[in-house]
Design an enzyme around this catalytic site. Structure first.
Site, PDB file in Angstrom:
ATOM      1  CG  ASP A   1      41.041  40.612  45.563  1.00 55.54           C
ATOM      2  OD1 ASP A   1      40.471  40.378  46.641  1.00 55.54           O
ATOM      3  OD2 ASP A   1      42.191  41.074  45.486  1.00 55.54           O
TER       4      ASP A   1
ATOM      5  NE  ARG B   1      46.843  42.788  51.918  1.00 57.27           N
ATOM      6  CZ  ARG B   1      45.809  43.463  52.342  1.00 57.27           C
ATOM      7  NH1 ARG B   1      45.963  44.700  52.819  1.00 57.27           N
ATOM      8  NH2 ARG B   1      44.592  42.981  52.294  1.00 57.27           N
ATOM      9  N   GLY B   2      46.030  43.830  48.526  1.00 57.79           N
ATOM     10  CA  GLY B   2      44.727  44.485  48.476  1.00 57.79           C
ATOM     11  C   GLY B   2      44.527  45.023  47.068  1.00 57.79           C
TER      12      GLY B   2
HETATM   13  O1  MRU Z   1      45.622  38.514  49.218  1.00 57.43           O
HETATM   14  P1  MRU Z   1      45.267  39.927  49.574  1.00 57.43           P
HETATM   15  O2  MRU Z   1      45.663  40.309  50.944  1.00 57.43           O
HETATM   16  O3  MRU Z   1      45.754  40.899  48.527  1.00 57.43           O
HETATM   17  O4  MRU Z   1      43.686  39.922  49.514  1.00 57.43           O
HETATM   18  C1  MRU Z   1      42.987  41.097  49.763  1.00 57.43           C
HETATM   19  C2  MRU Z   1      41.517  40.910  49.767  1.00 57.43           C
HETATM   20  O5  MRU Z   1      41.006  39.833  49.588  1.00 57.43           O
HETATM   21  C3  MRU Z   1      40.682  42.137  49.925  1.00 57.43           C
HETATM   22  O6  MRU Z   1      39.472  41.835  50.535  1.00 57.43           O
HETATM   23  C4  MRU Z   1      40.394  42.717  48.525  1.00 57.43           C
HETATM   24  O7  MRU Z   1      41.594  42.930  47.825  1.00 57.43           O
HETATM   25  C5  MRU Z   1      39.651  43.963  48.589  1.00 57.43           C
HETATM   26  S1  MRU Z   1      40.710  45.247  49.106  1.00 57.43           S
HETATM   27  C6  MRU Z   1      39.965  46.715  49.290  1.00 57.43           C
END
Ligand code: MRU
Length: 363
Positions: A242, A53-54
């Site tokens: 994102d 994720r991220g």
């Molecule tokens: O739902 P996730 O864990 O994928 O969300 C991740 C985030 O909100 C992060 O802050 C974002 O992806 C930036 S990652 C460098």
């Protein structure tokens, strides 16, 4: 960055040279488990179930998912199918679409027999670029932490939300890259880690990676951030994103917007750190136009953790029968964002600010 003193990345090619291996983030912080991906479906499931994720890491996994798909079949229909399957996994992080479009554009004009090999070459390139991009974000963002230290002479308190560290990218991360760069430069700092309900990416992942790297940090309940800011305990906020619009609106993990409101009310600078692959140049108004992922209600009504026995258990924390809603992201309007830290430098959160850093995108 490191786990148990050993340098690790979140995604890499297996020793056989074709399968993809990732750190299973659903098992952190309790166990470091490597998951092997062999097919398009493996990659899609890993993204959808948040094994990875991220935003940046989702993009790189998408790129490797294309490799796995093309290994099985590489004609035009297979190429289009792979893009469709992977793009449907998570809707908010535009890095995924960015990586898939980049791969598809390069591969479509190639002979079918050459596509798989070229896909592997390109995916490796996307991954390496991500590392260098995040490193550059770290360099630019560390200057803000240094400034704060030179101004106050005290350890700098940075608040972050969710996990935008190396676990969210290939290495380094976005919001935490400045923290790591400043820490390595010997600037005293401390990170307030928002727990980040409902999936607890802050307490599970951000705290884990900061701890592994020796960065002083403290977890706080999401609701505590405003109070800490009112009492002068936060020098600056840095979050990831994102999807960021051409006007500088920033979508990030649910709860980010509330932190930006509290920061504005208390005069705390609020920065978003992100690579260009997170900017959606086609969008202006983020609140209206950025698609927000809706996740299962069970993530709100239940929590997963490690019992004293060592077993990983999921328990219900909400009143049985009550409905729950689970928007996974929110949008912080540009007016609440002090600046956007990118691989090219720090921009004001506005069309003009981003245009100055990315003039070629304005045509
Ligand atoms: O739902 P996730 O864990 O994928 O969300 C991740 C985030 O909100 C992060 O802050 C974002 O992806 C930036 S990652 C460098």
């Amino acid at each position: 960055m490191k786990i148990d003193g050993t340098h690790r990345r979140t995604i890499w090619l297996a020793d056989d040279g074709w399968a993809v291996e990732v750190i299973d983030q659903t098992r952190l912080p309790h166990a470091v488990v490597v998951r092997r991906l062999e097919t398009l479906d493996d990659a899609a499931v890993a993204i959808r179930t948040m094994v990875v994720r991220g935003a940046p890491l989702i993009g790189v996994t998408g790129a490797y998912g294309m490799c796995l798909a093309l290994r099985a079949a590489a004609d035009d229909a297979a190429l289009a199918h792979a893009v469709e399957v992977l793009a449907a996994t998570r809707p908010t992080a535009v890095n995924l679409r960015w990586a898939l479009d980049r791969m598809a554009a390069a591969l479509a004009s190639m002979p079918v027999n050459d596509r798989a090999a070229e896909a592997y070459r390109l995916a490796a390139l996307v991954a390496e670029e991500d590392v260098e991009t995040c490193r550059a974000i770290g360099r630019h963002g560390a200057a803000l932490i240094r400034e704060a230290y030179e101004r106050t002479g005290k350890p700098v308190n940075v608040l972050t939300h969710c996990n935008a560290g190396w676990l969210a990218a290939v290495d380094w991360g976005t919001a935490l890259a400045p923290v790591y760069a400043a820490h390595e430069a010997g600037i005293p700092l401390h990170v307030w880690v928002d727990e980040t309900r409902p999936r607890n990416q802050g307490s599970a992942l951000t705290a884990f990676e900061l701890g592994q790297h020796g960065v002083p940090h403290t977890i706080l309940a999401d609701n505590a951030g405003g109070h800490m800011m009112q009492h002068g305990e936060v020098d600056l906020c840095i979050v990831g994103s994102d999807r960021t619009t051409a006007e500088g609106d920033v979508a990030n993990k649910i709860g980010t917007y509330l932190k930006a409101l509290a920061a504005r009310d208390n005069g705390v600078p609020f920065y978003a750190a992100l690579p260009e692959s997170t900017i959606d140049w086609a969008l202006g108004d983020g609140v209206r136009d950025i698609p927000i992922e809706e996740r299962p209600a069970e993530e709100v009504t239940h929590m997963t953790g490690q019992a004293a026995s060592g077993e990983i258990v999921t328990v219900q924390v909400a009143a049985p029968g009550s409905a729950a809603v689970n928007p996974a992201f929110d949008v912080t309007p540009a007016r609440l964002v002090t600046g956007i830290i990118t691989e090219r430098g720090i921009a004001t959160a506005s069309r003009e600010g981003l245009a100055e850093l990315y003039p070629e995108r304005q045509a």
